[in-house]
Design a protein around this motif. Structure first.
Motif, PDB file in Angstrom:
ATOM      1  N   UNK A  67       0.894  -1.239   0.075  1.00 50.12           N
ATOM      2  CA  UNK A  67       0.178   0.088   0.020  1.00 50.12           C
ATOM      3  C   UNK A  67       0.803   1.274  -0.024  1.00 50.12           C
ATOM      4  N   UNK A  68       0.253   2.223  -0.441  1.00 45.14           N
ATOM      5  CA  UNK A  68       0.952   3.555  -0.469  1.00 45.14           C
ATOM      6  C   UNK A  68       0.927   4.241   0.885  1.00 45.14           C
ATOM      7  N   UNK A  69       1.527   4.893   1.393  1.00 46.94           N
ATOM      8  CA  UNK A  69       1.501   5.410   2.808  1.00 46.94           C
ATOM      9  C   UNK A  69       1.296   7.279   2.306  1.00 46.94           C
ATOM     10  N   UNK A  70       0.912   7.872   3.375  1.00 49.49           N
ATOM     11  CA  UNK A  70       0.986   9.450   3.254  1.00 49.49           C
ATOM     12  C   UNK A  70      -0.516   9.748   2.567  1.00 49.49           C
ATOM     13  N   UNK A  71      -0.552  10.877   2.319  1.00 47.99           N
ATOM     14  CA  UNK A  71      -1.933  11.539   1.553  1.00 47.99           C
ATOM     15  C   UNK A  71      -1.446  12.486   0.683  1.00 47.99           C
ATOM     16  N   UNK A  94       1.783  15.726  -1.832  1.00 52.13           N
ATOM     17  CA  UNK A  94       1.798  15.715  -0.524  1.00 52.13           C
ATOM     18  C   UNK A  94       2.688  14.836   0.091  1.00 52.13           C
ATOM     19  N   UNK A  95       2.196  13.872   1.071  1.00 54.08           N
ATOM     20  CA  UNK A  95       3.175  12.840   1.541  1.00 54.08           C
ATOM     21  C   UNK A  95       2.889  11.392   1.000  1.00 54.08           C
ATOM     22  N   UNK A  96       2.345  11.482  -0.033  1.00 55.67           N
ATOM     23  CA  UNK A  96       2.006  10.128  -0.386  1.00 55.67           C
ATOM     24  C   UNK A  96       3.306   9.515  -0.882  1.00 55.67           C
ATOM     25  N   UNK A  97       3.715   8.352  -0.825  1.00 47.50           N
ATOM     26  CA  UNK A  97       4.818   7.661  -1.072  1.00 47.50           C
ATOM     27  C   UNK A  97       4.621   6.116  -1.194  1.00 47.50           C
ATOM     28  N   UNK A  98       5.566   5.412  -1.996  1.00 48.28           N
ATOM     29  CA  UNK A  98       5.647   4.047  -1.889  1.00 48.28           C
ATOM     30  C   UNK A  98       7.023   3.724  -1.425  1.00 48.28           C
ATOM     31  N   UNK A  99       7.276   2.264  -0.959  1.00 48.67           N
ATOM     32  CA  UNK A  99       8.407   1.833  -0.452  1.00 48.67           C
ATOM     33  C   UNK A  99       9.430   1.870  -1.713  1.00 48.67           C
ATOM     34  N   UNK A 100      10.751   1.567  -1.214  1.00 48.57           N
ATOM     35  CA  UNK A 100      11.811   1.679  -2.105  1.00 48.57           C
ATOM     36  C   UNK A 100      11.646   0.640  -3.280  1.00 48.57           C
ATOM     37  N   UNK A 101      10.835  -0.160  -3.068  1.00 49.58           N
ATOM     38  CA  UNK A 101      10.729  -1.326  -4.004  1.00 49.58           C
ATOM     39  C   UNK A 101       9.953  -0.888  -5.200  1.00 49.58           C
TER      40      UNK A 101
END
Length: 457
Positions: free
Chosen positions: A179-183, A202-209
């Motif tokens: 899942x993505x994190x942030x918004x 905004x702060x929406x991000x994915x992991x380093x993968x």
């Protein structure tokens, strides 16, 4: 797997002389397909002439393992994808005789393994005993999974809270329950005016993968719909207009916003009884609102007035006084005048006669209430006794009342009228049986305590 070498021999004993040579050749059962081990080398057809006694000592053909080198290929894949086929190349002397390796290479990497490198090992890969296998390992490189996150375009009314900022994931998408994190974020809030505002990462991000690419969206703020309805009002004819009010419906005003301007109506203090539209006038809202207006109605009602006939009196036989009145209630306005005149009940008897409205009217702009009056017909005063044309006046004493001018004139100059019993009474005169109306024009004195001119019929 190699071809047999030339089978050689050596001659001993007394050896060959005179240039003699052996004929034929040695032989062996071994060939290129013969596996690792030893195979006898026999005399075969090798022979000497009859001049020799040949003794043969056999030997062995040793077949050794064939050296090969297996090198795993370096590979790569995207995080989340299945492993590619693990391949290799064969070096050294290579495989011969259609031989194949058995088993397979292996790696600890799988679809859930994160970005990085993982060794590719020999696993179960093997050659037969005819080979000496040397193995060189390789690496599996796992690269970030490319995804594209696009903020969804949204809209809302001015003054409303922002809707949930949503997005869609494209590219190769998320895998493994990630899942993505942030918004997402936007600078717009409830007070932001009509227009557009960017929806940013905004702060929406994915992991380093993941290799994350973001595409902005747009939040469109549309005018807030309101309905302004002019309130229906009423007033009395001749009064000032009441304050023109309204109610705001639809989604209503927000953020402390106020309408500007004012409602309007064509009605004023001189507008007659009826209805007049209450219109938008200059009333307006800012561009942050979609403004719908509903007209109202100003109802102008008749002005209540009370006409009170004045109570009057006269002596029988005298002309009627002018029938007068007073105007009460809210009174006449705008220089309006009453028309027509009062009327009294007919008759000259010594009694009270009702004074009625007659033709007196105010017009449709007034609600007229009438209070009747009375005309009192009184008996005329008795004349003094007259004995001769010349009469001596008695002496006046302080206790005697002073005579009126009429009494004095009659006393001095009056004549004696003999009684006439057969003469008809005055109230039986048919000319006096008609209603007696007031004289003069009441519109000139408005009935208010001003004595109209004489001339009643």
């Amino acid at each position: 797997g190699n071809a047999n070498p030339t089978l050689t021999f050596s001659v001993s004993g007394l050896g060959l002389v005179n240039g003699d040579q052996l004929t034929g050749a040695l032989t062996t059962a071994a060939n290129a397909t013969t596996g690792v081990g030893t195979v006898a080398i026999t005399q075969g057809t090798l022979a000497a002439s009859a001049n020799y006694t040949l003794s043969f000592l056999g030997a062995s053909m040793s077949i050794t393992p064939r050296p090969i080198t297996v090198t795993a290929d370096n590979l790569s894949k995207i995080y989340g994808n299945a492993n590619p086929a693990l391949t290799f190349t064969i070096g050294g002397l290579g495989l011969v005789n259609g031989d194949q390796l058995t088993g397979a290479l292996t790696t600890a990497a799988n679809a859930t393994t994160g970005v990085g490198t993982v060794a590719i090992t020999q696993g179960t890969l093997a050659a037969s005993a005819n080979y000496t296998l040397s193995f060189l390992g390789a690496s599996m490189s796992i690269t970030p999974r490319p995804i594209t996150v696009t903020a969804n375009d949204l809209s809302r009314f001015y003054g409303n809270a922002n809707p949930a900022l949503t997005f869609s994931v494209g590219g190769l998408g998320l895998v493994n329950g990630d899942q993505l994190t942030g918004a997402l974020a936007t600078a717009a809030n409830g007070t932001t005016g009509v227009g557009t505002a960017a929806i940013t990462q905004g702060t929406l991000a994915a992991s380093s993968n993941y290799a994350f690419t973001f595409v902005n969206g747009t939040l469109t703020i549309t005018p807030r719909p309101i309905t302004v309805t002019a309130n229906n009002l009423s007033r009395i004819y001749g009064n000032a207009n009441p304050a023109l009010t309204f109610t705001v419906g639809g989604l209503g005003l927000v953020n402390g916003d106020q309408l500007t301007g004012a409602l309007a109506t064509a009605a004023n203090g001189t507008t007659g009884v009826g209805t007049a539209a209450i219109t938008q006038g200059t009333l307006a809202a800012s561009s942050n609102y979609a403004f719908t207006f509903v007209n109202g109605t100003l109802t102008i009602t008749p002005r209540p007035i009370t006409i009170t006939a004045d109570n009057l009196s006269k002596f029988a036989g005298q002309p009627d006084p002018v029938l007068t009145f007073t105007v009460g209630g809210d009174g006449l306005v705008n220089n309006d005048r009453l028309t027509g005149s009062l009327v009294r009940d007919a008759g000259e008897a010594i009694r009270n006669f009702a004074i009625r409205l007659g033709t007196l009217a105010a017009g449709p702009n007034y609600a007229l209430t009438f209070v009747a009056g009375e005309l009192t017909v009184k008996a005329p005063p008795a004349p003094p006794e007259v004995n001769s044309p010349t009469t001596l006046e008695p002496a006046i004493t302080p206790t005697d009342p002073m005579p009126t001018a009429e009494e004095e004139a009659e006393a001095r100059f009056g004549v004696d009228f003999p009684s006439q019993p057969d003469a008809p009474l005055i109230e039986e005169d048919e000319l006096l049986d008609e209603p007696v109306t007031s004289g003069g024009d009441p519109s000139l004195y408005s009935g208010g305590g001003v004595t109209p001119p004489a001339g009643g019929q």
